[in-house]
Design an enzyme around this catalytic site. Sequence first.
Site, PDB file in Angstrom:
ATOM      1  N   GLY A  51      16.346  38.767  41.125  1.00 12.30           N
ATOM      2  CA  GLY A  51      17.122  39.700  41.939  1.00 12.30           C
ATOM      3  C   GLY A  51      17.260  40.997  41.166  1.00 12.30           C
ATOM      4  CD  GLU A  52      18.745  45.597  39.481  1.00 15.17           C
ATOM      5  OE1 GLU A  52      19.169  45.701  38.309  1.00 15.17           O
ATOM      6  OE2 GLU A  52      17.578  45.888  39.825  1.00 15.17           O
ATOM      7  CB  SER A  53      19.393  41.800  35.568  1.00 12.98           C
ATOM      8  OG  SER A  53      18.831  43.048  35.217  1.00 12.98           O
ATOM      9  CB  CYS A  87      12.601  37.465  37.737  1.00 12.78           C
ATOM     10  SG  CYS A  87      12.045  39.174  37.925  1.00 12.78           S
ATOM     11  NE  ARG A 120      17.168  45.583  33.539  1.00 14.03           N
ATOM     12  CZ  ARG A 120      17.135  46.470  34.512  1.00 14.03           C
ATOM     13  NH1 ARG A 120      16.604  47.661  34.315  1.00 14.03           N
ATOM     14  NH2 ARG A 120      17.611  46.178  35.703  1.00 14.03           N
ATOM     15  CB  ILE A 158       8.863  40.727  42.465  1.00 14.49           C
ATOM     16  CG1 ILE A 158       7.924  39.889  43.329  1.00 14.49           C
ATOM     17  CG2 ILE A 158       9.499  41.845  43.295  1.00 14.49           C
ATOM     18  CD1 ILE A 158       8.616  39.175  44.484  1.00 14.49           C
ATOM     19  CG  HIS A 277      10.369  35.968  41.481  1.00 17.21           C
ATOM     20  ND1 HIS A 277      11.691  36.064  41.868  1.00 17.21           N
ATOM     21  CD2 HIS A 277      10.080  37.131  40.859  1.00 17.21           C
ATOM     22  CE1 HIS A 277      12.173  37.241  41.502  1.00 17.21           C
ATOM     23  NE2 HIS A 277      11.211  37.900  40.881  1.00 17.21           N
ATOM     24  CD  GLU A 279      12.516  32.761  42.980  1.00 18.06           C
ATOM     25  OE1 GLU A 279      12.836  33.961  42.992  1.00 18.06           O
ATOM     26  OE2 GLU A 279      12.031  32.194  41.973  1.00 18.06           O
TER      27      GLU A 279
END
Length: 303
Positions: A51-53, A87, A120, A158, A277, A279
């Site tokens: 997602g967005e850390s 991720c 990152r 991603i 990812h 998932e």
Amino acid sequence: MSESKPLVGVLALQGAFEEHQQCLEKAGCRTKQIRTARDMEDIDGIVLPGGESTAMGLIGTASVHDGKNVWEALKEFTATKPVWGTCAGMILLAERCVGASAVIENGQSLIGGMDILVCRNYFGSQISSFEMATPPPPSSSSDEDAAANTTTYPGVFIRAPAILAAGKDVRILGKVVATPCRQAAVVLNELETKIKNGEKVIQMGVVDALERDQGLHYKVVVKPHETEEEKKEGTDETDNDRDRDGTISLPGAADGSNAREVICAVQKNHILCTAFHPELTEDYRWHSYFVKMVAESKNNKAS
């Protein structure tokens, strides 16, 4: 649903938590969405999703229940129970991070626990997302698992981070060769300068590096995971490839380009990290591997 199955929580502050739940249940465990410290009380393991850390850190440190925020609870949980970061989740578990978001006043909010240095967005922005062959998870002693893990794993990257260096107690489960995106390349150039100057880097934002862009030119190189035969032709990894006593040894360029061999999967005891990812695929081998980690941990505590 059998209560004997492990109960795995999935951090549901932001990111692909529902996709992880579906994969985990396919792998044979129960799941639960985690949003507060209280939610963690009955789980056997937890997944920190992609997602967005930065967003996860802001929400996690702000959400307080019973005097404890989610980040504080996660740090306590990570110390004793199985945790898997994918991720963005991998970034959160890292002890050191470069290329951190410039919007965070005091730097990226990290949970820590894994002795790795992460960059990152190493592979680029959302539009630079791709899939490539990566090493499969380690196989167990069973013939069925060994046979399943002879093929590579479809790694979906991603806005993915990369691991630049790992501590001597960290088990490296996978590597890939790829060129850093332009932004990451400038960050790495700045990081190398700091290391040469004897600075100890824990976190480094992207703005400082971008201000020092020295007109570096990069071509994109992404290589698939090596087969076992290709590995035998190469040289074995030595202790010199790892960082010692906190000294960072960055991977060098390859093939006359700026491509680097970077780490994409690691494990240290009960903590697992993958840069990609799992998932977002229908290949459940990494989820099955983590479920086994959780089941073994649960059984050991019960005995």
